[in-house]
Design an enzyme around this catalytic site. Sequence first.
Site, mmCIF file in Angstrom:
data_model
loop_
_atom_site.group_PDB
_atom_site.id
_atom_site.type_symbol
_atom_site.label_atom_id
_atom_site.label_comp_id
_atom_site.label_asym_id
_atom_site.label_seq_id
_atom_site.Cartn_x
_atom_site.Cartn_y
_atom_site.Cartn_z
ATOM 1 N N MET A 1 0.833 -1.202 0.000
ATOM 2 C CA MET A 1 0.000 0.000 0.000
ATOM 3 C C MET A 1 0.868 1.253 0.000
ATOM 4 S SD MET A 1 -3.525 -0.777 2.020
ATOM 5 C CE MET A 1 -2.888 -0.639 3.673
ATOM 6 N N HIS B 1 9.458 -3.543 3.500
ATOM 7 C CA HIS B 1 9.075 -3.763 2.107
ATOM 8 C C HIS B 1 10.290 -4.125 1.245
ATOM 9 C CE1 HIS B 1 5.640 -0.998 3.284
ATOM 10 N NE2 HIS B 1 5.006 -2.051 2.807
ATOM 11 N N ASP C 1 1.977 -9.349 9.580
ATOM 12 C CA ASP C 1 0.532 -9.512 9.454
ATOM 13 C C ASP C 1 0.218 -11.013 9.364
ATOM 14 O OD1 ASP C 1 -0.194 -6.656 9.275
ATOM 15 O OD2 ASP C 1 0.998 -6.742 7.442
#
Length: 291
Positions: A30, A37, A152
Site C-alpha cells: 500500500m 518492504h 501480518d
Amino acid sequence: MQVIRDLPELRDWRESVEFDARRVGFVPTMGNLHAGHLALIDHAKRRADTVIVSIFVNPLQFEDPDDLARYPRTEERDLELLERAGVAAVFLPTEPELYPHGQDDIVRVDAGPLGDRLEGAARPGHFTGVATVVTKLFNLVRPDVAVFGEKDAQQVAVIRRLVADLDMTVELAIEPTHREPDGLAISSRNRFLDPEQRRQAPAVHRALKRAAESLAGGHTIAATLAGARHWLTQQGFAVDYLVYCDDERFEEQTRLVTHGRLLVAARLGRVRLIDNLAVPTPHPASVGSDR
C-alpha cells in the site's frame, strides 16, 4: 523500471515477460515503503527472474474512512526506492481502475470464519477487503511467487487459505518480521507516533517475548495472558486483544498446541500497533495439556 498505471499496459507487460519465459515475483503493497518492504523485494528477487511491485491503498480493507484518508501516500519517494531496489515494474492503479463499478457494487471474496476472528473481529470486513484485492491482483499480475511479511500473520493465513481454497497456482513466500533495533515491528503507521509514544511502542514486542518466556517456564496460558495485558495497560496502551492461538485457523487456545502464536493489537492514542510471535513447539508430552 516501468511504471504501469492502467490494466492494458499491465497486460502488455505481463505478456512480454511470459514471452521471455521469465519467472515473475510479486510484492503487493500500500506504499509508504520502508525497510520491511525492501526485504520483501529482496526475497522476491531471490525467487524470481523479474519482480513487480504494486502500490494501492485498498479502500475495501478500511472500515474507518478517517483511517483511510490519513494513510500515508508517498508515491515519488516510493518510486525512487523501487528504482534503486532493482524492481522491473511497479503497478500503480487508481481506485476506478480496480473497482470500475465502485466499492458498493462489486463482487467480493469472503475470507470465511478465519477472517472474522481477532483482527477480523476488531476490523469488520477488513479481511474480505484483503482477499478481494489480492484475488484481483493475482489474476492481473499472474505471479509465479508472491511475497508477504509475517508481521501480518493472520493476513498471511487468510491468503494461504485463499490460494488453497480457490485453487490458485501462485507460490507464497513469507518474510520474517523486520524490526527496529529496539524490537518495534517496522510499519508505515509508526510515523504517526509522537516522540513519547515512539519510546513506549517497543513494549508491545517485549510483552510478547515475556509471555513466550512465561509459557516456556510452565505458567498457565490464562495467567500469562492476563499478566501481559495488565503490564501493557500499565505502560499506557489500550489493548484490543492479546491472545495465544493456533497458527492455521487463528482460534484462541487454552492449551499449548504444536504450532502456537501470540498475537497482540494495542493502541497508543490514535495509533494502533499489531505484532505477533511464534511460540516454540512444546515438548510432545505437554501438547494439549492444561498450561
